[in-house]
Scaffold this motif. Structure first.
Motif, PDB file in Angstrom:
ATOM      1  N   GLY A  23       1.379   6.546  -6.848  1.00  0.00           N
ATOM      2  CA  GLY A  23       0.210   7.374  -7.123  1.00  0.00           C
ATOM      3  C   GLY A  23       0.537   8.851  -7.055  1.00  0.00           C
ATOM      4  O   GLY A  23       0.063   9.644  -7.873  1.00  0.00           O
ATOM      5  N   LYS A  24       1.377   9.218  -6.100  1.00  0.00           N
ATOM      6  CA  LYS A  24       1.782  10.629  -5.978  1.00  0.00           C
ATOM      7  C   LYS A  24       2.616  11.078  -7.174  1.00  0.00           C
ATOM      8  O   LYS A  24       2.657  12.262  -7.486  1.00  0.00           O
ATOM      9  CB  LYS A  24       2.557  10.841  -4.682  1.00  0.00           C
ATOM     10  CG  LYS A  24       1.671  10.786  -3.456  1.00  0.00           C
ATOM     11  CD  LYS A  24       2.459  10.996  -2.174  1.00  0.00           C
ATOM     12  CE  LYS A  24       1.531  10.977  -0.976  1.00  0.00           C
ATOM     13  NZ  LYS A  24       2.265  11.142   0.293  1.00  0.00           N
ATOM     14  N   MET A  25       3.259  10.123  -7.843  1.00  0.00           N
ATOM     15  CA  MET A  25       4.033  10.447  -9.045  1.00  0.00           C
ATOM     16  C   MET A  25       3.175  10.396 -10.306  1.00  0.00           C
ATOM     17  O   MET A  25       3.658  10.640 -11.403  1.00  0.00           O
ATOM     18  CB  MET A  25       5.212   9.475  -9.192  1.00  0.00           C
ATOM     19  CG  MET A  25       6.286   9.649  -8.145  1.00  0.00           C
ATOM     20  SD  MET A  25       7.730   8.627  -8.474  1.00  0.00           S
ATOM     21  CE  MET A  25       7.261   7.100  -7.678  1.00  0.00           C
ATOM     22  N   GLY A  26       1.890  10.029 -10.129  1.00  0.00           N
ATOM     23  CA  GLY A  26       0.990   9.968 -11.269  1.00  0.00           C
ATOM     24  C   GLY A  26       1.031   8.651 -12.028  1.00  0.00           C
ATOM     25  O   GLY A  26       0.464   8.540 -13.101  1.00  0.00           O
ATOM     26  N   HIS A  27       1.676   7.645 -11.465  1.00  0.00           N
ATOM     27  CA  HIS A  27       1.784   6.331 -12.113  1.00  0.00           C
ATOM     28  C   HIS A  27       0.600   5.450 -11.706  1.00  0.00           C
ATOM     29  O   HIS A  27       0.731   4.558 -10.866  1.00  0.00           O
ATOM     30  CB  HIS A  27       3.094   5.641 -11.718  1.00  0.00           C
ATOM     31  CG  HIS A  27       4.314   6.431 -12.018  1.00  0.00           C
ATOM     32  ND1 HIS A  27       5.486   6.258 -11.326  1.00  0.00           N
ATOM     33  CD2 HIS A  27       4.564   7.403 -12.928  1.00  0.00           C
ATOM     34  CE1 HIS A  27       6.400   7.080 -11.795  1.00  0.00           C
ATOM     35  NE2 HIS A  27       5.861   7.793 -12.765  1.00  0.00           N
ATOM     36  N   ALA A  28      -0.528   5.694 -12.326  1.00  0.00           N
ATOM     37  CA  ALA A  28      -1.745   4.967 -11.955  1.00  0.00           C
ATOM     38  C   ALA A  28      -1.609   3.462 -12.196  1.00  0.00           C
ATOM     39  O   ALA A  28      -2.096   2.659 -11.400  1.00  0.00           O
ATOM     40  CB  ALA A  28      -2.941   5.508 -12.731  1.00  0.00           C
ATOM     41  N   ASP A  29      -0.930   3.062 -13.270  1.00  0.00           N
ATOM     42  CA  ASP A  29      -0.799   1.639 -13.577  1.00  0.00           C
ATOM     43  C   ASP A  29       0.045   0.905 -12.537  1.00  0.00           C
ATOM     44  O   ASP A  29      -0.278  -0.217 -12.138  1.00  0.00           O
ATOM     45  CB  ASP A  29      -0.225   1.443 -14.979  1.00  0.00           C
ATOM     46  CG  ASP A  29       1.076   2.202 -15.207  1.00  0.00           C
ATOM     47  OD1 ASP A  29       1.342   3.178 -14.482  1.00  0.00           O
ATOM     48  OD2 ASP A  29       1.826   1.818 -16.132  1.00  0.00           O
ATOM     49  N   GLY A  72      -7.615   3.684 -10.084  1.00  0.00           N
ATOM     50  CA  GLY A  72      -6.337   3.566 -10.773  1.00  0.00           C
ATOM     51  C   GLY A  72      -6.499   3.030 -12.190  1.00  0.00           C
ATOM     52  O   GLY A  72      -5.826   3.497 -13.120  1.00  0.00           O
ATOM     53  N   LYS A  73      -7.399   2.084 -12.352  1.00  0.00           N
ATOM     54  CA  LYS A  73      -7.666   1.533 -13.690  1.00  0.00           C
ATOM     55  C   LYS A  73      -8.294   2.575 -14.604  1.00  0.00           C
ATOM     56  O   LYS A  73      -8.160   2.494 -15.826  1.00  0.00           O
ATOM     57  CB  LYS A  73      -8.557   0.292 -13.592  1.00  0.00           C
ATOM     58  CG  LYS A  73      -7.811  -0.911 -13.049  1.00  0.00           C
ATOM     59  CD  LYS A  73      -8.702  -2.129 -12.977  1.00  0.00           C
ATOM     60  CE  LYS A  73      -7.920  -3.337 -12.479  1.00  0.00           C
ATOM     61  NZ  LYS A  73      -8.768  -4.527 -12.368  1.00  0.00           N
ATOM     62  N   GLN A  74      -8.961   3.563 -14.018  1.00  0.00           N
ATOM     63  CA  GLN A  74      -9.548   4.656 -14.794  1.00  0.00           C
ATOM     64  C   GLN A  74      -8.552   5.796 -14.996  1.00  0.00           C
ATOM     65  O   GLN A  74      -8.903   6.853 -15.501  1.00  0.00           O
ATOM     66  CB  GLN A  74     -10.801   5.196 -14.084  1.00  0.00           C
ATOM     67  CG  GLN A  74     -11.913   4.180 -13.955  1.00  0.00           C
ATOM     68  CD  GLN A  74     -13.036   4.705 -13.076  1.00  0.00           C
ATOM     69  OE1 GLN A  74     -13.271   5.903 -12.975  1.00  0.00           O
ATOM     70  NE2 GLN A  74     -13.743   3.790 -12.428  1.00  0.00           N
ATOM     71  N   LYS A  75      -7.304   5.576 -14.551  1.00  0.00           N
ATOM     72  CA  LYS A  75      -6.214   6.556 -14.668  1.00  0.00           C
ATOM     73  C   LYS A  75      -6.419   7.783 -13.789  1.00  0.00           C
ATOM     74  O   LYS A  75      -5.895   8.849 -14.072  1.00  0.00           O
ATOM     75  CB  LYS A  75      -5.986   6.982 -16.130  1.00  0.00           C
ATOM     76  CG  LYS A  75      -5.743   5.839 -17.076  1.00  0.00           C
ATOM     77  CD  LYS A  75      -4.468   5.116 -16.746  1.00  0.00           C
ATOM     78  CE  LYS A  75      -4.230   3.999 -17.772  1.00  0.00           C
ATOM     79  NZ  LYS A  75      -3.356   2.965 -17.271  1.00  0.00           N
ATOM     80  N   HIS A  76      -7.192   7.645 -12.721  1.00  0.00           N
ATOM     81  CA  HIS A  76      -7.404   8.722 -11.752  1.00  0.00           C
ATOM     82  C   HIS A  76      -6.426   8.518 -10.596  1.00  0.00           C
ATOM     83  O   HIS A  76      -6.811   8.129  -9.494  1.00  0.00           O
ATOM     84  CB  HIS A  76      -8.831   8.728 -11.219  1.00  0.00           C
ATOM     85  CG  HIS A  76      -9.871   8.873 -12.273  1.00  0.00           C
ATOM     86  ND1 HIS A  76     -11.128   8.339 -12.143  1.00  0.00           N
ATOM     87  CD2 HIS A  76      -9.849   9.476 -13.486  1.00  0.00           C
ATOM     88  CE1 HIS A  76     -11.839   8.612 -13.222  1.00  0.00           C
ATOM     89  NE2 HIS A  76     -11.074   9.309 -14.051  1.00  0.00           N
ATOM     90  N   ALA A  77      -5.156   8.803 -10.846  1.00  0.00           N
ATOM     91  CA  ALA A  77      -4.109   8.543  -9.854  1.00  0.00           C
ATOM     92  C   ALA A  77      -4.345   9.316  -8.558  1.00  0.00           C
ATOM     93  O   ALA A  77      -4.091   8.787  -7.471  1.00  0.00           O
ATOM     94  CB  ALA A  77      -2.743   8.881 -10.429  1.00  0.00           C
ATOM     95  N   THR A 126       0.839  -1.200   0.000  1.00  0.00           N
ATOM     96  CA  THR A 126       0.000   0.000   0.000  1.00  0.00           C
ATOM     97  C   THR A 126       0.875   1.252   0.000  1.00  0.00           C
ATOM     98  O   THR A 126       0.584   2.220  -0.722  1.00  0.00           O
ATOM     99  CB  THR A 126      -0.956   0.000   1.210  1.00  0.00           C
ATOM    100  OG1 THR A 126      -1.753  -1.192   1.182  1.00  0.00           O
ATOM    101  CG2 THR A 126      -1.873   1.208   1.180  1.00  0.00           C
ATOM    102  N   LYS A 127       1.955   1.229   0.759  1.00  0.00           N
ATOM    103  CA  LYS A 127       2.889   2.368   0.766  1.00  0.00           C
ATOM    104  C   LYS A 127       3.503   2.568  -0.615  1.00  0.00           C
ATOM    105  O   LYS A 127       3.657   3.703  -1.072  1.00  0.00           O
ATOM    106  CB  LYS A 127       3.982   2.157   1.811  1.00  0.00           C
ATOM    107  CG  LYS A 127       3.490   2.331   3.238  1.00  0.00           C
ATOM    108  CD  LYS A 127       4.592   2.076   4.249  1.00  0.00           C
ATOM    109  CE  LYS A 127       4.083   2.270   5.669  1.00  0.00           C
ATOM    110  NZ  LYS A 127       5.131   1.979   6.678  1.00  0.00           N
ATOM    111  N   GLU A 128       3.849   1.477  -1.284  1.00  0.00           N
ATOM    112  CA  GLU A 128       4.390   1.564  -2.648  1.00  0.00           C
ATOM    113  C   GLU A 128       3.346   2.145  -3.601  1.00  0.00           C
ATOM    114  O   GLU A 128       3.667   2.958  -4.469  1.00  0.00           O
ATOM    115  CB  GLU A 128       4.835   0.187  -3.147  1.00  0.00           C
ATOM    116  CG  GLU A 128       6.118  -0.306  -2.527  1.00  0.00           C
ATOM    117  CD  GLU A 128       7.332   0.467  -2.995  1.00  0.00           C
ATOM    118  OE1 GLU A 128       7.394   0.858  -4.179  1.00  0.00           O
ATOM    119  OE2 GLU A 128       8.223   0.682  -2.161  1.00  0.00           O
TER     120      GLU A 128
END
Length: 112
Positions: A43-49, A88-93, A36-38
């Motif tokens: 997510g904060k870097m915008g890497h939704a995938d 995340g799958k919807q790219k909403h990081a 979860t921390k990872e």
């Protein structure tokens, strides 16, 4: 003397056989927290995938932890991990990260 050496060798053999099983025993809740921390970090870097990848791993461990010992915080953490994965799958990081952070809060509370 030979009996002592044989007994020691036998004891070491048995210990060696069982040691890997003990070493591989997982603390699912700790693994869920780590993933979860990872997920939050990416997510904060915008890497939704990548967030989704870690959130899915966290979800697997959180469900295993819940199966081992039921806890309302773990259950709530699972709910937020599911939401993080969906967003995340919807790219909403950004939204996914918020849910992952909420999941982390609950998973950490479950350890207490």
């Amino acid at each position: 003397m030979n009996r002592r050496i044989f007994a020691i060798a036998l004891a070491l053999g048995v210990a060696t056989f069982f040691a890997p099983r003990l070493a591989l025993a997982e603390n699912h809740l700790a693994e869920a927290i780590s993933h979860t921390k990872e997920a939050i970090e990416h997510g904060k870097m915008g890497h939704a995938d990548v967030l989704v990848t870690h959130a899915e791993a966290a979800l697997t461990h959180a469900k295993a932890a819940e199966a081992e010992k039921a806890n309302p915080h773990t259950k709530e953490g699972i709910t937020h991990l599911d939401a993080a994965i969906d967003h995340g799958k919807q790219k909403h990081a950004d939204v996914a990260t918020k849910h992952a952070e909420e999941a982390l809060t609950h998973l950490e509370a479950a350890t207490k």
